[in-house]
Design a protein around this motif. Structure first.
Motif, PDB file in Angstrom:
ATOM      1  N   TYR A 114       0.816  -1.224   0.000  1.00  0.00           N
ATOM      2  CA  TYR A 114       0.000   0.000   0.000  1.00  0.00           C
ATOM      3  C   TYR A 114       0.847   1.271   0.000  1.00  0.00           C
ATOM      4  CZ  TYR A 114      -3.259   3.593   1.528  1.00  0.00           C
ATOM      5  OH  TYR A 114      -4.000   4.756   1.617  1.00  0.00           O
ATOM      6  N   GLU A 115       1.794   1.378   0.902  1.00  0.00           N
ATOM      7  CA  GLU A 115       2.572   2.610   1.022  1.00  0.00           C
ATOM      8  C   GLU A 115       3.435   2.863  -0.207  1.00  0.00           C
ATOM      9  OE1 GLU A 115       2.243   4.934   3.147  1.00  0.00           O
ATOM     10  OE2 GLU A 115       0.842   3.888   4.471  1.00  0.00           O
ATOM     11  N   LYS A 116       4.064   1.805  -0.733  1.00  0.00           N
ATOM     12  CA  LYS A 116       4.895   1.954  -1.928  1.00  0.00           C
ATOM     13  C   LYS A 116       4.049   2.392  -3.122  1.00  0.00           C
ATOM     14  CE  LYS A 116       8.470  -1.419  -0.669  1.00  0.00           C
ATOM     15  NZ  LYS A 116       9.124  -2.698  -1.065  1.00  0.00           N
ATOM     16  N   LEU A 129      -2.520   1.552 -11.870  1.00  0.00           N
ATOM     17  CA  LEU A 129      -2.819   0.999 -10.549  1.00  0.00           C
ATOM     18  C   LEU A 129      -3.405  -0.392 -10.735  1.00  0.00           C
ATOM     19  CD1 LEU A 129      -3.257   1.233  -7.452  1.00  0.00           C
ATOM     20  CD2 LEU A 129      -5.493   2.265  -7.966  1.00  0.00           C
ATOM     21  N   ILE A 130      -2.922  -1.348  -9.946  1.00  0.00           N
ATOM     22  CA  ILE A 130      -3.427  -2.720  -9.970  1.00  0.00           C
ATOM     23  C   ILE A 130      -3.991  -3.040  -8.599  1.00  0.00           C
ATOM     24  CG2 ILE A 130      -2.886  -5.126 -10.476  1.00  0.00           C
ATOM     25  CD1 ILE A 130      -0.282  -4.134 -11.778  1.00  0.00           C
ATOM     26  N   GLN A 131      -5.211  -3.576  -8.559  1.00  0.00           N
ATOM     27  CA  GLN A 131      -5.801  -3.981  -7.282  1.00  0.00           C
ATOM     28  C   GLN A 131      -6.504  -5.321  -7.434  1.00  0.00           C
ATOM     29  OE1 GLN A 131      -8.068  -0.333  -6.274  1.00  0.00           O
ATOM     30  NE2 GLN A 131      -6.570  -0.012  -4.663  1.00  0.00           N
ATOM     31  N   ALA A 132      -6.380  -6.150  -6.414  1.00  0.00           N
ATOM     32  CA  ALA A 132      -6.951  -7.488  -6.452  1.00  0.00           C
ATOM     33  C   ALA A 132      -8.474  -7.430  -6.530  1.00  0.00           C
ATOM     34  CB  ALA A 132      -6.514  -8.280  -5.230  1.00  0.00           C
ATOM     35  N   GLY A 139     -10.522  -0.838   1.606  1.00  0.00           N
ATOM     36  CA  GLY A 139      -9.090  -0.595   1.495  1.00  0.00           C
ATOM     37  C   GLY A 139      -8.696  -0.105   0.113  1.00  0.00           C
ATOM     38  N   LYS A 140      -9.303  -0.684  -0.911  1.00  0.00           N
ATOM     39  CA  LYS A 140      -8.960  -0.297  -2.279  1.00  0.00           C
ATOM     40  C   LYS A 140      -9.412   1.121  -2.604  1.00  0.00           C
ATOM     41  CE  LYS A 140     -10.835  -3.884  -4.381  1.00  0.00           C
ATOM     42  NZ  LYS A 140     -11.203  -4.786  -5.498  1.00  0.00           N
ATOM     43  N   SER A 141     -10.480   1.574  -1.946  1.00  0.00           N
ATOM     44  CA  SER A 141     -11.024   2.892  -2.256  1.00  0.00           C
ATOM     45  C   SER A 141     -10.102   4.030  -1.835  1.00  0.00           C
ATOM     46  CB  SER A 141     -12.393   3.066  -1.584  1.00  0.00           C
ATOM     47  OG  SER A 141     -12.253   3.161  -0.167  1.00  0.00           O
ATOM     48  N   LYS A 142      -9.071   3.720  -1.057  1.00  0.00           N
ATOM     49  CA  LYS A 142      -8.163   4.763  -0.576  1.00  0.00           C
ATOM     50  C   LYS A 142      -7.122   5.174  -1.614  1.00  0.00           C
ATOM     51  CE  LYS A 142      -8.686   3.300   4.237  1.00  0.00           C
ATOM     52  NZ  LYS A 142      -8.000   2.772   5.455  1.00  0.00           N
ATOM     53  N   LEU A 143      -7.051   4.427  -2.706  1.00  0.00           N
ATOM     54  CA  LEU A 143      -6.100   4.746  -3.762  1.00  0.00           C
ATOM     55  C   LEU A 143      -6.852   5.059  -5.048  1.00  0.00           C
ATOM     56  CD1 LEU A 143      -3.383   1.985  -3.198  1.00  0.00           C
ATOM     57  CD2 LEU A 143      -3.301   4.369  -2.465  1.00  0.00           C
ATOM     58  N   ARG A 144      -6.433   6.098  -5.722  1.00  0.00           N
ATOM     59  CA  ARG A 144      -7.058   6.493  -6.985  1.00  0.00           C
ATOM     60  C   ARG A 144      -6.046   6.286  -8.120  1.00  0.00           C
ATOM     61  NH1 ARG A 144     -11.255   9.882  -8.321  1.00  0.00           N
ATOM     62  NH2 ARG A 144     -11.476  10.576  -6.164  1.00  0.00           N
ATOM     63  N   PRO A 145      -6.468   5.655  -9.209  1.00  0.00           N
ATOM     64  CA  PRO A 145      -5.544   5.426 -10.325  1.00  0.00           C
ATOM     65  C   PRO A 145      -5.225   6.712 -11.068  1.00  0.00           C
ATOM     66  CG  PRO A 145      -7.750   4.760 -10.931  1.00  0.00           C
ATOM     67  CD  PRO A 145      -7.804   5.096  -9.472  1.00  0.00           C
ATOM     68  N   PRO A 146      -4.151   6.705 -11.844  1.00  0.00           N
ATOM     69  CA  PRO A 146      -3.845   7.874 -12.683  1.00  0.00           C
ATOM     70  C   PRO A 146      -5.004   8.160 -13.638  1.00  0.00           C
ATOM     71  CG  PRO A 146      -1.977   6.357 -12.613  1.00  0.00           C
ATOM     72  CD  PRO A 146      -3.139   5.650 -11.985  1.00  0.00           C
ATOM     73  N   GLU A 147      -5.118   9.397 -14.074  1.00  0.00           N
ATOM     74  CA  GLU A 147      -6.179   9.766 -15.005  1.00  0.00           C
ATOM     75  C   GLU A 147      -5.926   9.143 -16.377  1.00  0.00           C
ATOM     76  OE1 GLU A 147      -8.921  11.462 -14.407  1.00  0.00           O
ATOM     77  OE2 GLU A 147      -8.414  11.711 -12.284  1.00  0.00           O
ATOM     78  N   ILE A 171      -2.608  -7.133  -2.591  1.00  0.00           N
ATOM     79  CA  ILE A 171      -3.848  -6.406  -2.895  1.00  0.00           C
ATOM     80  C   ILE A 171      -3.594  -5.211  -3.803  1.00  0.00           C
ATOM     81  CG2 ILE A 171      -5.838  -5.189  -1.939  1.00  0.00           C
ATOM     82  CD1 ILE A 171      -5.749  -8.136  -1.225  1.00  0.00           C
ATOM     83  N   HIS A 172      -2.527  -4.473  -3.533  1.00  0.00           N
ATOM     84  CA  HIS A 172      -2.233  -3.250  -4.280  1.00  0.00           C
ATOM     85  C   HIS A 172      -0.939  -3.413  -5.059  1.00  0.00           C
ATOM     86  CE1 HIS A 172      -5.238  -1.402  -1.674  1.00  0.00           C
ATOM     87  NE2 HIS A 172      -4.561  -1.866  -0.629  1.00  0.00           N
ATOM     88  N   GLY A 173      -0.930  -2.915  -6.284  1.00  0.00           N
ATOM     89  CA  GLY A 173       0.271  -2.929  -7.096  1.00  0.00           C
ATOM     90  C   GLY A 173       0.259  -1.730  -8.032  1.00  0.00           C
ATOM     91  N   ALA A 174       1.403  -1.461  -8.636  1.00  0.00           N
ATOM     92  CA  ALA A 174       1.493  -0.355  -9.590  1.00  0.00           C
ATOM     93  C   ALA A 174       2.527  -0.688 -10.642  1.00  0.00           C
ATOM     94  CB  ALA A 174       1.860   0.949  -8.884  1.00  0.00           C
ATOM     95  N   LEU A 175       2.310  -0.140 -11.833  1.00  0.00           N
ATOM     96  CA  LEU A 175       3.224  -0.308 -12.952  1.00  0.00           C
ATOM     97  C   LEU A 175       3.789   1.044 -13.356  1.00  0.00           C
ATOM     98  CD1 LEU A 175       1.178  -2.686 -15.290  1.00  0.00           C
ATOM     99  CD2 LEU A 175       3.339  -3.269 -14.165  1.00  0.00           C
ATOM    100  N   ALA A 176       5.087   1.097 -13.599  1.00  0.00           N
ATOM    101  CA  ALA A 176       5.703   2.278 -14.185  1.00  0.00           C
ATOM    102  C   ALA A 176       5.661   2.141 -15.704  1.00  0.00           C
ATOM    103  CB  ALA A 176       7.145   2.405 -13.703  1.00  0.00           C
ATOM    104  N   ALA A 177       5.990   3.200 -16.410  1.00  0.00           N
ATOM    105  CA  ALA A 177       5.979   3.169 -17.866  1.00  0.00           C
ATOM    106  C   ALA A 177       7.074   2.234 -18.372  1.00  0.00           C
ATOM    107  CB  ALA A 177       6.190   4.577 -18.424  1.00  0.00           C
ATOM    108  N   GLY A 178       6.763   1.510 -19.443  1.00  0.00           N
ATOM    109  CA  GLY A 178       7.739   0.592 -20.025  1.00  0.00           C
ATOM    110  C   GLY A 178       7.069  -0.415 -20.931  1.00  0.00           C
ATOM    111  N   GLY A 179       7.850  -1.044 -21.797  1.00  0.00           N
ATOM    112  CA  GLY A 179       7.302  -2.016 -22.731  1.00  0.00           C
ATOM    113  C   GLY A 179       6.627  -3.184 -22.044  1.00  0.00           C
TER     114      GLY A 179
END
Length: 215
Positions: A114-116, A129-132, A139-147, A171-179
């Motif tokens: 979550y914190e990362k 943003l990736i969420q299970a 818990g998931k509602s506390k994070l908003r994905p990029p526009e 539960i929570h994950g994120a992806l940076a830009a990349g192929g």
């Protein structure tokens, strides 16, 4: 947005779905070929030899193609459809999405926790943003994905996300830009179509925005 939840792109060659009759970019379709024994074989990577037969990444349309003999009609010869074809494809797509997410993690393009994830979102490093799908909605509602479209993935279970991140569950994950991140998004979109139907909504900024308003 095409069937299966994938973002449309004019750079992707189009093919016609044999079940819906609609043309759309190949990336949102499942390619099939006939094996030497006439068995219908899903070709997720689009590399198997033979004439391709395409169906949108949508469970209902795949089931329709199997039930109504549309593979035989498209191939112009008898085609044998394996039992549980849509379940088979869902399993293959889930495995591929998890494997690609794992590769993205090893390449430093994906993180969990979550914190990362929150830090990546705040800093703008997170592209997606990736969420299970089975995580706590509160818990998931506390994070908003990029526009934007294609910025939210919610088609993997906590156990599947855990496999990708080398832990029991996530539960929570994120992806940076990349192929690799682009490939995760594309496969997740197809998996969404198998798990949630053509309307999907689990890969896209608009639905994510409704589901993940800040608490």
């Amino acid at each position: 947005m095409t069937r299966g939840g994938r973002t449309d792109t004019t750079q992707d060659p189009e093919r016609k779905c044999i079940a819906s009759g609609e043309s759309q970019p190949k990336g949102g379709l499942i390619r099939f070929v006939l094996g030497p024994d006439g068995m219908v074989v899903p070709d997720l990577l689009g590399r198997l030899p033979g004439r391709g037969i395409y169906v949108a990444a949508d469970r209902a349309l795949i089931d329709k193609a199997a039930a109504k003999g549309l593979f035989s009609r498209a191939a112009r010869q008898p085609a044998k459809v394996p039992d549980g074809l849509s379940d088979l494809i869902e399993g293959l797509l889930a495995r591929r999405t998890v494997d690609l997410l794992s590769l993205a993690r090893k390449a430093g393009l994906a993180i969990t926790g979550y914190e990362k994830v929150k830090d990546w979102l705040v800093s703008g490093q997170a592209r997606v943003l990736i969420q299970a799908s089975d995580g706590s909605e509160r818990g998931k509602s506390k994070l908003r994905p990029p526009e934007g479209t294609g910025k939210f993935i919610s088609c993997l279970t906590a156990q599947e996300m855990g496999l990708a991140f080398g832990r029991e569950h996530a539960i929570h994950g994120a992806l940076a830009a990349g192929g690799l991140s682009n490939r995760v998004v594309e496969e997740a979109a197809r998996l969404t179509g198998l798990r949630f139907g053509g309307a999907g909504g689990q890969v896209g900024g608009e639905t994510a925005g409704r589901d993940t308003k800040t608490a």
